[in-house]
Design a protein around this motif. Structure first.
Motif, PDB file in Angstrom:
ATOM      1  N   VAL A  49      -4.467  10.306   1.707  1.00  0.00           N
ATOM      2  CA  VAL A  49      -4.780   9.121   1.789  1.00  0.00           C
ATOM      3  C   VAL A  49      -3.880   8.365   3.420  1.00  0.00           C
ATOM      4  O   VAL A  49      -3.550   9.284   3.581  1.00  0.00           O
ATOM      5  CB  VAL A  49      -3.617   8.536   0.899  1.00  0.00           C
ATOM      6  N   ASP A  50      -3.806   7.634   4.182  1.00  0.00           N
ATOM      7  CA  ASP A  50      -3.785   7.580   5.280  1.00  0.00           C
ATOM      8  C   ASP A  50      -2.028   6.864   5.537  1.00  0.00           C
ATOM      9  O   ASP A  50      -1.875   6.334   3.885  1.00  0.00           O
ATOM     10  CB  ASP A  50      -4.349   6.779   6.667  1.00  0.00           C
ATOM     11  N   ILE A  51      -1.620   7.380   6.028  1.00  0.00           N
ATOM     12  CA  ILE A  51      -0.200   7.112   6.689  1.00  0.00           C
ATOM     13  C   ILE A  51      -0.021   5.352   5.387  1.00  0.00           C
ATOM     14  O   ILE A  51       0.708   5.373   5.247  1.00  0.00           O
ATOM     15  CB  ILE A  51       0.822   6.472   7.465  1.00  0.00           C
ATOM     16  N   ASP A  52      -0.669   4.129   5.980  1.00  0.00           N
ATOM     17  CA  ASP A  52      -0.319   3.219   5.841  1.00  0.00           C
ATOM     18  C   ASP A  52      -0.863   2.621   4.561  1.00  0.00           C
ATOM     19  O   ASP A  52       0.385   2.179   4.030  1.00  0.00           O
ATOM     20  CB  ASP A  52      -1.175   1.885   6.705  1.00  0.00           C
ATOM     21  N   GLU A  53      -1.171   3.483   3.635  1.00  0.00           N
ATOM     22  CA  GLU A  53      -1.823   3.160   2.487  1.00  0.00           C
ATOM     23  C   GLU A  53      -0.845   4.090   1.791  1.00  0.00           C
ATOM     24  O   GLU A  53      -0.806   3.213   0.510  1.00  0.00           O
ATOM     25  CB  GLU A  53      -2.880   4.168   2.321  1.00  0.00           C
ATOM     26  N   PHE A  54       0.027   5.268   1.767  1.00  0.00           N
ATOM     27  CA  PHE A  54       1.226   5.788   1.469  1.00  0.00           C
ATOM     28  C   PHE A  54       2.209   4.890   1.364  1.00  0.00           C
ATOM     29  O   PHE A  54       2.918   4.821   0.197  1.00  0.00           O
ATOM     30  CB  PHE A  54       1.070   7.100   1.717  1.00  0.00           C
ATOM     31  N   SER A  55       2.502   4.262   3.108  1.00  0.00           N
ATOM     32  CA  SER A  55       3.687   3.519   2.883  1.00  0.00           C
ATOM     33  C   SER A  55       2.790   2.441   1.789  1.00  0.00           C
ATOM     34  O   SER A  55       4.430   1.755   0.716  1.00  0.00           O
ATOM     35  CB  SER A  55       3.808   3.171   4.488  1.00  0.00           C
ATOM     36  N   ALA A  56       2.445   1.599   1.789  1.00  0.00           N
ATOM     37  CA  ALA A  56       2.216   0.689   1.196  1.00  0.00           C
ATOM     38  C   ALA A  56       2.609   0.918  -0.613  1.00  0.00           C
ATOM     39  O   ALA A  56       2.926   0.231  -0.792  1.00  0.00           O
ATOM     40  CB  ALA A  56       1.157  -0.001   1.521  1.00  0.00           C
ATOM     41  N   LEU A  57       1.815   1.837  -1.269  1.00  0.00           N
ATOM     42  CA  LEU A  57       1.852   2.255  -2.416  1.00  0.00           C
ATOM     43  C   LEU A  57       3.264   2.190  -2.910  1.00  0.00           C
ATOM     44  O   LEU A  57       3.672   2.473  -3.858  1.00  0.00           O
ATOM     45  CB  LEU A  57       1.137   3.677  -2.201  1.00  0.00           C
ATOM     46  N   GLU A  58       4.184   3.139  -2.103  1.00  0.00           N
ATOM     47  CA  GLU A  58       5.634   3.400  -1.868  1.00  0.00           C
ATOM     48  C   GLU A  58       6.665   2.400  -2.331  1.00  0.00           C
ATOM     49  O   GLU A  58       7.132   2.406  -3.094  1.00  0.00           O
ATOM     50  CB  GLU A  58       6.411   4.021  -0.736  1.00  0.00           C
ATOM     51  N   LYS A  59       6.023   1.658  -1.658  1.00  0.00           N
ATOM     52  CA  LYS A  59       6.711   0.298  -2.014  1.00  0.00           C
ATOM     53  C   LYS A  59       6.984  -0.636  -3.204  1.00  0.00           C
ATOM     54  O   LYS A  59       7.075  -1.093  -3.221  1.00  0.00           O
ATOM     55  CB  LYS A  59       6.154  -0.177  -0.426  1.00  0.00           C
ATOM     56  N   ARG A  60       5.217  -0.336  -2.656  1.00  0.00           N
ATOM     57  CA  ARG A  60       5.159  -1.135  -4.601  1.00  0.00           C
ATOM     58  C   ARG A  60       5.276  -0.454  -5.851  1.00  0.00           C
ATOM     59  O   ARG A  60       6.137  -1.086  -6.643  1.00  0.00           O
ATOM     60  CB  ARG A  60       3.363  -0.679  -4.918  1.00  0.00           C
ATOM     61  N   VAL A  61       5.958   0.571  -6.121  1.00  0.00           N
ATOM     62  CA  VAL A  61       6.022   1.733  -6.626  1.00  0.00           C
ATOM     63  C   VAL A  61       7.721   1.453  -7.051  1.00  0.00           C
ATOM     64  O   VAL A  61       8.678   1.235  -7.657  1.00  0.00           O
ATOM     65  CB  VAL A  61       5.774   3.077  -6.354  1.00  0.00           C
ATOM     66  N   ALA A  62       8.005   1.202  -5.802  1.00  0.00           N
ATOM     67  CA  ALA A  62       9.802   1.056  -5.810  1.00  0.00           C
ATOM     68  C   ALA A  62       9.803  -0.893  -6.340  1.00  0.00           C
ATOM     69  O   ALA A  62      11.009  -0.136  -6.436  1.00  0.00           O
ATOM     70  CB  ALA A  62      10.274   0.745  -4.039  1.00  0.00           C
ATOM     71  N   MET A  63       9.139  -0.863  -5.755  1.00  0.00           N
ATOM     72  CA  MET A  63       9.351  -2.515  -6.299  1.00  0.00           C
ATOM     73  C   MET A  63       9.605  -3.020  -8.045  1.00  0.00           C
ATOM     74  O   MET A  63      10.064  -3.035  -8.797  1.00  0.00           O
ATOM     75  CB  MET A  63       8.097  -3.792  -5.780  1.00  0.00           C
ATOM     76  N   LEU A  64       8.371  -2.164  -8.145  1.00  0.00           N
ATOM     77  CA  LEU A  64       8.097  -2.275  -9.885  1.00  0.00           C
ATOM     78  C   LEU A  64       9.265  -1.109 -10.143  1.00  0.00           C
ATOM     79  O   LEU A  64       9.629  -1.357 -11.758  1.00  0.00           O
ATOM     80  CB  LEU A  64       6.927  -1.010 -10.446  1.00  0.00           C
ATOM     81  N   GLU A  65       9.658   0.210  -9.487  1.00  0.00           N
ATOM     82  CA  GLU A  65      11.245   0.746 -10.274  1.00  0.00           C
ATOM     83  C   GLU A  65      12.647  -0.117 -10.345  1.00  0.00           C
ATOM     84  O   GLU A  65      12.981   0.338 -11.637  1.00  0.00           O
ATOM     85  CB  GLU A  65      11.055   2.301  -9.731  1.00  0.00           C
ATOM     86  N   SER A  66      12.495  -0.968  -9.454  1.00  0.00           N
ATOM     87  CA  SER A  66      13.706  -1.924  -9.910  1.00  0.00           C
ATOM     88  C   SER A  66      13.589  -2.726 -10.606  1.00  0.00           C
ATOM     89  O   SER A  66      15.019  -3.714 -10.756  1.00  0.00           O
ATOM     90  CB  SER A  66      13.731  -2.410  -8.592  1.00  0.00           C
ATOM     91  N   ARG A  67      12.442  -2.885 -10.850  1.00  0.00           N
ATOM     92  CA  ARG A  67      12.055  -4.050 -12.250  1.00  0.00           C
ATOM     93  C   ARG A  67      12.178  -3.628 -13.274  1.00  0.00           C
ATOM     94  O   ARG A  67      12.957  -4.703 -14.418  1.00  0.00           O
ATOM     95  CB  ARG A  67      10.532  -4.543 -11.935  1.00  0.00           C
ATOM     96  N   ARG A  68      12.130  -2.134 -13.449  1.00  0.00           N
ATOM     97  CA  ARG A  68      12.495  -1.582 -14.590  1.00  0.00           C
ATOM     98  C   ARG A  68      14.362  -1.354 -14.852  1.00  0.00           C
ATOM     99  O   ARG A  68      14.544  -1.296 -16.698  1.00  0.00           O
ATOM    100  CB  ARG A  68      12.128  -0.218 -14.658  1.00  0.00           C
ATOM    101  N   GLY A  69      14.101  -0.952 -13.952  1.00  0.00           N
ATOM    102  CA  GLY A  69      15.473  -0.128 -13.677  1.00  0.00           C
ATOM    103  C   GLY A  69      16.996  -1.258 -14.466  1.00  0.00           C
ATOM    104  O   GLY A  69      17.428  -1.081 -15.495  1.00  0.00           O
TER     105      GLY A  69
END
Length: 69
Positions: A49-69
């Motif tokens: 995965v390129d850096i941009d795709e990974f960065s976007a994935l990190e942001k999405r995961v962070a958003m999902l984790e904050s919603r569950r939190g």
């Protein structure tokens, strides 16, 4: 004497051609190995995965984790 000189030169040239042929064969083998390595690298890069795709994935995961939190 002239025939002997020509024969010696011919033998010398044949030896040089043999050496060059061996070197070309070695280079050809090296090039084949390099080509196989490049194909392997290309295949592996397609799986990464390129850096941009990974960065976007990190942001999405962070958003999902904050919603569950």
């Amino acid at each position: 004497d002239k025939v002997t000189l020509i024969a010696e030169q011919y033998v010398g040239l044949n030896k040089k051609v043999d050496v060059l042929t061996e070197k070309v064969d070695n280079i050809s083998e090296d090039v084949e190995v390099i080509k196989m390595d490049i194909e392997f690298i290309k295949h592996e890069l397609k799986r990464k995965v390129d850096i941009d795709e990974f960065s976007a994935l990190e942001k999405r995961v962070a958003m999902l984790e904050s919603r569950r939190g």
